[in-house]
Design an enzyme around this catalytic site. Structure first.
Site, PDB file in Angstrom:
ATOM      1  N   HIS A  91       0.849  -1.202   0.000  1.00  0.00           N
ATOM      2  CA  HIS A  91       0.000   0.000   0.000  1.00  0.00           C
ATOM      3  C   HIS A  91       0.879   1.244   0.000  1.00  0.00           C
ATOM      4  CE1 HIS A  91      -3.867  -1.915   1.882  1.00  0.00           C
ATOM      5  NE2 HIS A  91      -3.452  -2.540   0.785  1.00  0.00           N
ATOM      6  N   TYR A 224      -8.798   5.012   8.564  1.00  0.00           N
ATOM      7  CA  TYR A 224      -8.846   5.377   9.986  1.00  0.00           C
ATOM      8  C   TYR A 224      -9.964   6.402  10.134  1.00  0.00           C
ATOM      9  CZ  TYR A 224      -4.167   3.383  10.846  1.00  0.00           C
ATOM     10  OH  TYR A 224      -3.092   2.540  10.975  1.00  0.00           O
ATOM     11  N   PRO A 316      -1.819   0.031  19.295  1.00  0.00           N
ATOM     12  CA  PRO A 316      -1.743  -0.456  17.904  1.00  0.00           C
ATOM     13  C   PRO A 316      -2.094   0.590  16.845  1.00  0.00           C
ATOM     14  CG  PRO A 316      -3.634  -1.400  19.019  1.00  0.00           C
ATOM     15  CD  PRO A 316      -2.865  -0.660  20.044  1.00  0.00           C
ATOM     16  N   LYS A 320       2.848  -0.186  15.027  1.00  0.00           N
ATOM     17  CA  LYS A 320       4.303  -0.153  15.234  1.00  0.00           C
ATOM     18  C   LYS A 320       4.873  -1.318  16.050  1.00  0.00           C
ATOM     19  CE  LYS A 320       4.962   3.381  12.824  1.00  0.00           C
ATOM     20  NZ  LYS A 320       5.470   3.061  11.489  1.00  0.00           N
ATOM     21  N   TYR A 408       4.649   6.823   9.557  1.00  0.00           N
ATOM     22  CA  TYR A 408       3.854   5.613   9.324  1.00  0.00           C
ATOM     23  C   TYR A 408       4.645   4.576   8.518  1.00  0.00           C
ATOM     24  CZ  TYR A 408      -0.447   2.910   9.042  1.00  0.00           C
ATOM     25  OH  TYR A 408      -1.397   1.923   9.190  1.00  0.00           O
TER      26      TYR A 408
END
Ligand code: FAS
Ligand code: PHB
Length: 414
Positions: A91, A224, A316, A320, A408
């Protein structure tokens, strides 16, 4: 050259014990322990991995799903990445959804072409175990009553030793060093004498209710979602399997969440004004994961080195935990290599300091993502508006989006 741990029988406290000898005794066959064993093998350094659970349990435990580029590169480097490269999903962005609108964070554009890999943690474990056994590794599953001794800073007479039972037989593993990769409920951290470790911790007033469903993911990339009723996350495991999460109470009772209620809440919290719909499917797994931030300092004592969840826990939200565990053992493996190949002690002595610099930056990011995207009972109307404004800024400023993107996809490894 593959050398197995040598075996002998010794008498300890009047009990005949099978005694093995290796260079690095690794406690825990999670991502940290298994990657460390592979990396040491590549340097010709023998190790033995001891694991309390069965191989099947470790290979079926549903946990993380997002791999940073650095983790993907490392898995390929140790020869355990072939299936991930075939079956994983690359992604180049994630979506933030709030006030019914969806905003794409373009990793490729914001980080110079970097992305993430979606590939379940239990699949990583399967690949690591298979590859390590194929390369002659020793992984002892279903060991019991594990304890450690003589690992401290004092010049004790003994060598660092791991005591355990296997198939009811008392055994010991004598090592040069012990790697405590035994996760958040292990014994290594608590074996360090009082007064050595400082713990830093924050708990959150919420948890995640997670499901796996036989439903094609309703989005090509993760969503998200910040919603009045609470956070929701749409992730996936394959083109056929969706992974979804809902913010819930820390002590949520799963019995109060029949499948219909879960889907209803997901529809509500993931709702968009853009004609998007969520595809339902049969729920094949559900569970509640607590949310905690924790770090111990230092991450070492004498001949004991702590890595992964045994040393730090992240919520979470930033995806990570697994990636941080891998980053720790990459530092530790290099330090062991310097020691055994050149007799240099400094990298081992600096292990904790080297890891903690990156650990705290990842803690910051995970805390920030968690604070930004969840509804806090303690918040007031001002906080709610401020969070919406922060999301608006984050998705309308290139500089702000770049901050999220570079964290990220993964900060540079030490
Ligand atoms: P692990 O906990 O993976 O492995 C430690 C191993 O040590 C275990 O196999 C355990 O059985 C073994 N062990 C414990 N005590 C022992 C003893 N005394 N002797 C021998 N062996 C012992 N992270 C994310 O990035 N994203 C997520 O979505 C996410 N979801 C999670 C969901 C759940 C339910 C949990 C528990 C964790 C989740 N995590 C997630 C975090 C998780 O992925 C960890 O960060 C990652 O597994 C850390 O790897 P290790 O440090 O190897 O610890
Ligand atoms: C997952 O797919 O399990 C996942 C993805 C992103 C997160 C947490 C978990 O932030």
């Amino acid at each position: 050259m593959v050398t197995f741990a040598t075996r002998s029988v010794q008498v300890f406290e009047g009990i005949a014990q099978r005694s093995m000898r290796t260079k690095v005794g690794i406690i825990g066959a999670g991502p940290a322990g298994l990657v460390l064993s592979h990396l040491l093998h590549l340097q010709g350094i023998e190790s033995v991995v001891l694991e309390t659970r069965s191989r099947q349990y470790c290979e079926e435990r549903v946990r993380a799903g997002v791999l940073e580029q650095g983790t993907v590169d490392l898995l390929n480097e140790i020869g355990a990445g072939a299936r991930m490269m075939r079956e994983g999903m690359v992604h180049y962005g994630v979506n933030l959804r709030f006030s019914g609108r969806t905003h794409h964070i373009d990793f490729r554009e914001l980080t110079g072409g970097r992305g993430i890999m979606i590939y379940a943690q239990h699949e990583v474990i399967k690949d690591l175990v298979k590859a390590r056994l194929a390369s002659g590794g020793q992984i002892l599953f279903e060991v019991e009553d594990v304890s450690i001794r003589d690992f401290g800073e004092t010049k004790s007479s003994g060598k660092p030793t791991i005591l355990f039972r296997k198939d009811g037989e008392a055994q010991q593993l004598v090592c040069d060093f012990i790697a405590g990769c035994d996760g958040s409920h292990g014994i290594c951290r608590s074996s360090i004498p009082e007064g050595i470790i400082t713990s830093f911790e924050r708990t959150y007033p919420f948890a995640w209710l997670g499901i796996l469903a036989e439903a094609p993911p309703s989005s090509e990339e993760l969503i998200y979602s910040y919603h009045d009723r609470g956070f929701a996350l749409l992730s996936m495991r394959s083109p056929q399997i969706s992974r979804l999460y809902l913010q819930c109470k820390p002590d949520e009772d799963l019995n109060e969440w029949p499948d219909e209620r879960i889907w209803q809440e997901l529809h509500t919290r993931l709702t968009s004004t853009e004609g998007w719909t969520l595809t339902e499917g049969r729920i094949i797994q559900k569970g509640v994961t607590g949310m905690r931030s924790a770090v111990i300092e230092p991450m070492q004592y004498g001949k004991l080195f702590i890595a992964g969840d045994a040393a730090h826990i992240v919520p979470p939200t930033g995806a990570k935990g697994l990636n941080l565990a891998v980053a720790d053992v990459r530092v530790l493996a290099r330090a062991f290599s310097e020691y055994y190949s050149a007799g240099r002690q400094n990298p081992l002595e600096a292990y904790s300091i080297t890891c903690l610099r990156r650990v705290w930056k990842v803690q910051r990011f995970s805390w920030w993502m968690t604070s930004l995207l969840h509804r806090w009972e303690s918040e007031n109307a001002f906080d709610h508006r401020r969070q919406l404004a922060e999301l608006d800024y984050l998705t309308s400023s290139r500089a702000a989006s770049q901050t999220l993107a570079e964290n990220y996809v993964g900060l540079p490894m030490e």
